[in-house]
Design an enzyme around this catalytic site. Sequence first.
Site, PDB file in Angstrom:
ATOM      1  N   LYS A 178      59.233 -53.158  47.148  1.00 30.56           N
ATOM      2  CA  LYS A 178      59.026 -53.764  45.818  1.00 30.56           C
ATOM      3  C   LYS A 178      57.823 -53.139  45.119  1.00 30.56           C
ATOM      4  CE  LYS A 178      58.369 -57.909  47.512  1.00 30.56           C
ATOM      5  NZ  LYS A 178      58.550 -57.644  48.942  1.00 30.56           N
TER       6      LYS A 178
ATOM      7  N   ARG B 174      47.247 -53.330  56.525  1.00 27.48           N
ATOM      8  CA  ARG B 174      46.990 -54.692  56.046  1.00 27.48           C
ATOM      9  C   ARG B 174      46.949 -55.671  57.214  1.00 27.48           C
ATOM     10  NH1 ARG B 174      51.146 -55.617  51.153  1.00 27.48           N
ATOM     11  NH2 ARG B 174      51.571 -57.484  52.376  1.00 27.48           N
TER      12      ARG B 174
ATOM     13  N   ARG C 187      52.710 -48.470  57.127  1.00 30.65           N
ATOM     14  CA  ARG C 187      52.149 -48.611  55.780  1.00 30.65           C
ATOM     15  C   ARG C 187      50.627 -48.553  55.826  1.00 30.65           C
ATOM     16  NH1 ARG C 187      53.668 -53.390  51.904  1.00 30.65           N
ATOM     17  NH2 ARG C 187      53.174 -54.662  53.721  1.00 30.65           N
TER      18      ARG C 187
HETATM   19  P1  AP5 Z   1      56.045 -51.519  49.829  1.00 29.13           P
HETATM   20  O1  AP5 Z   1      56.401 -50.922  48.512  1.00 29.13           O
HETATM   21  O2  AP5 Z   1      54.615 -51.760  50.130  1.00 29.13           O
HETATM   22  O3  AP5 Z   1      56.914 -52.843  50.072  1.00 29.13           O
HETATM   23  P2  AP5 Z   1      56.795 -54.280  49.471  1.00 29.13           P
HETATM   24  O4  AP5 Z   1      58.192 -54.763  49.260  1.00 29.13           O
HETATM   25  O5  AP5 Z   1      55.866 -54.294  48.302  1.00 29.13           O
HETATM   26  O6  AP5 Z   1      56.197 -55.024  50.720  1.00 29.13           O
HETATM   27  P3  AP5 Z   1      55.047 -56.104  50.826  1.00 29.13           P
HETATM   28  O7  AP5 Z   1      54.675 -56.196  52.269  1.00 29.13           O
HETATM   29  O8  AP5 Z   1      53.958 -55.831  49.838  1.00 29.13           O
HETATM   30  O9  AP5 Z   1      55.821 -57.367  50.435  1.00 29.13           O
HETATM   31  P4  AP5 Z   1      55.425 -58.772  50.721  1.00 29.13           P
HETATM   32  O10 AP5 Z   1      56.365 -59.456  49.833  1.00 29.13           O
HETATM   33  O11 AP5 Z   1      55.457 -59.232  52.105  1.00 29.13           O
HETATM   34  O12 AP5 Z   1      53.847 -58.773  50.377  1.00 29.13           O
HETATM   35  P5  AP5 Z   1      53.036 -59.300  49.150  1.00 29.13           P
HETATM   36  O13 AP5 Z   1      51.858 -58.454  48.970  1.00 29.13           O
HETATM   37  O14 AP5 Z   1      53.930 -59.569  47.998  1.00 29.13           O
HETATM   38  O15 AP5 Z   1      56.700 -50.610  50.956  1.00 29.13           O
HETATM   39  C1  AP5 Z   1      56.499 -50.882  52.334  1.00 29.13           C
HETATM   40  C2  AP5 Z   1      56.256 -49.575  53.109  1.00 29.13           C
HETATM   41  O16 AP5 Z   1      57.451 -48.812  53.128  1.00 29.13           O
HETATM   42  C3  AP5 Z   1      55.194 -48.679  52.459  1.00 29.13           C
HETATM   43  O17 AP5 Z   1      54.452 -48.045  53.472  1.00 29.13           O
HETATM   44  C4  AP5 Z   1      56.011 -47.684  51.634  1.00 29.13           C
HETATM   45  O18 AP5 Z   1      55.313 -46.466  51.482  1.00 29.13           O
HETATM   46  C5  AP5 Z   1      57.270 -47.550  52.478  1.00 29.13           C
HETATM   47  N1  AP5 Z   1      58.463 -47.358  51.652  1.00 29.13           N
HETATM   48  C6  AP5 Z   1      58.747 -47.925  50.438  1.00 29.13           C
HETATM   49  N2  AP5 Z   1      59.949 -47.525  49.987  1.00 29.13           N
HETATM   50  C7  AP5 Z   1      60.449 -46.692  50.952  1.00 29.13           C
HETATM   51  C8  AP5 Z   1      61.663 -45.947  51.075  1.00 29.13           C
HETATM   52  N3  AP5 Z   1      62.624 -45.990  50.129  1.00 29.13           N
HETATM   53  N4  AP5 Z   1      61.834 -45.202  52.193  1.00 29.13           N
HETATM   54  C9  AP5 Z   1      60.867 -45.164  53.163  1.00 29.13           C
HETATM   55  N5  AP5 Z   1      59.697 -45.825  53.102  1.00 29.13           N
HETATM   56  C10 AP5 Z   1      59.503 -46.590  52.007  1.00 29.13           C
HETATM   57  O19 AP5 Z   1      52.569 -60.705  49.719  1.00 29.13           O
HETATM   58  C11 AP5 Z   1      51.695 -60.793  50.823  1.00 29.13           C
HETATM   59  C12 AP5 Z   1      51.427 -62.252  51.125  1.00 29.13           C
HETATM   60  O20 AP5 Z   1      50.796 -62.861  49.983  1.00 29.13           O
HETATM   61  C13 AP5 Z   1      52.647 -63.120  51.394  1.00 29.13           C
HETATM   62  O21 AP5 Z   1      53.058 -63.056  52.733  1.00 29.13           O
HETATM   63  C14 AP5 Z   1      52.109 -64.491  50.993  1.00 29.13           C
HETATM   64  O22 AP5 Z   1      51.301 -65.039  52.009  1.00 29.13           O
HETATM   65  C15 AP5 Z   1      51.236 -64.184  49.808  1.00 29.13           C
HETATM   66  N6  AP5 Z   1      51.958 -64.254  48.524  1.00 29.13           N
HETATM   67  C16 AP5 Z   1      52.163 -63.243  47.627  1.00 29.13           C
HETATM   68  N7  AP5 Z   1      52.871 -63.665  46.583  1.00 29.13           N
HETATM   69  C17 AP5 Z   1      53.117 -64.972  46.793  1.00 29.13           C
HETATM   70  C18 AP5 Z   1      53.833 -65.972  46.074  1.00 29.13           C
HETATM   71  N8  AP5 Z   1      54.474 -65.699  44.912  1.00 29.13           N
HETATM   72  N9  AP5 Z   1      53.900 -67.219  46.603  1.00 29.13           N
HETATM   73  C19 AP5 Z   1      53.296 -67.513  47.754  1.00 29.13           C
HETATM   74  N10 AP5 Z   1      52.629 -66.610  48.497  1.00 29.13           N
HETATM   75  C20 AP5 Z   1      52.529 -65.366  48.028  1.00 29.13           C
HETATM   76 MG    MG Z   2      53.960 -55.124  47.960  1.00 31.34          MG
END
Ligand code: AP5
Ligand code: MG
Length: 214
Positions: free
Chosen positions: A13, A160, A127
């Site tokens: 994402k 992370r 990552r």
């Molecule tokens: P990346 O682009 O980083 O993936 P992502 O979908 O953004 O993954 P996240 O871990 O950031 O998602 P998340 O939803 O768990 O975390 P968030 O920060 O939102 O890609 C992942 C890896 O794969 C990278 O190394 C990239 O280079 C690689 N990659 C990407 N595309 C690729 C491809 N096509 N092929 C190969 N490799 C690829 O949330 C973190 C925490 O915050 C949550 O767990 C929660 O506790 C809290 N939080 C955040 N938002 C909320 C909310 N709205 N409500 C409640 N809690 C929340």
């Molecule tokens: Mg992310």
Amino acid sequence: MKIIMLGAPGAGKGTQAKMIAEKYCIPHISTGDIFRANIKNGTELGKKAKEFMDKGLLVPDELTCDLVVDRIAKDDCKNGFILDGFPRTIPQAEALDAALVKNNEKMDYAIDVDVPDENIVNRMGGRRACLNCGATYHVVFNPTKVEGKCDNCGSDTVLRDDDKPETVQNRLKVYHDQTQPLIEYYNKQNILKSVDGTQSMDKVFSDITAILGE
Ligand code: AP5
Ligand code: MG
């Protein structure tokens, strides 16, 4: 253009949202990045959010919804925005809809980046994230030019805290329980689009731009 990025943790994402934000000149709003910046700066919100994030749990809706509703009311969101990591519960989606409806607006696209769980665990271990500017890398698929240093800002890149394998498993469970139902929610609104997130980053991006238009 108002876009939501849906998808499991690690689906890509953030990677795609940054490219979309740049191409369409709209702000990229990642609740995860906002929470991580607050943790880094030691704010009250950061302290509260960290308790949940480190366990792979969702930060409670009451700490999350107002934050996003306030953010999308800012001037730079007038021509649209891309939400990454929000909404991730039905109540969050309803809060977003309610805020938009007040201005006679609605979301235009919910893009689901579809990646099976087995691919996710591999991605997360590799990552590396820059906690200063939010850039994301992968040691194999998208490495930094200088090992351990962010290409954008030169800060250290780190694994992370919530990317440890046992926490990733929890995040996946939370995703399936609480966030996946949003796929049906946006399908009913007729704004859901799915892309195959197991393809290369560039191919995923070109599939998304084919949906959004040039
Ligand atoms: P990346 O682009 O980083 O993936 P992502 O979908 O953004 O993954 P996240 O871990 O950031 O998602 P998340 O939803 O768990 O975390 P968030 O920060 O939102 O890609 C992942 C890896 O794969 C990278 O190394 C990239 O280079 C690689 N990659 C990407 N595309 C690729 C491809 N096509 N092929 C190969 N490799 C690829 O949330 C973190 C925490 O915050 C949550 O767990 C929660 O506790 C809290 N939080 C955040 N938002 C909320 C909310 N709205 N409500 C409640 N809690 C929340
Ligand atoms: Mg992310």
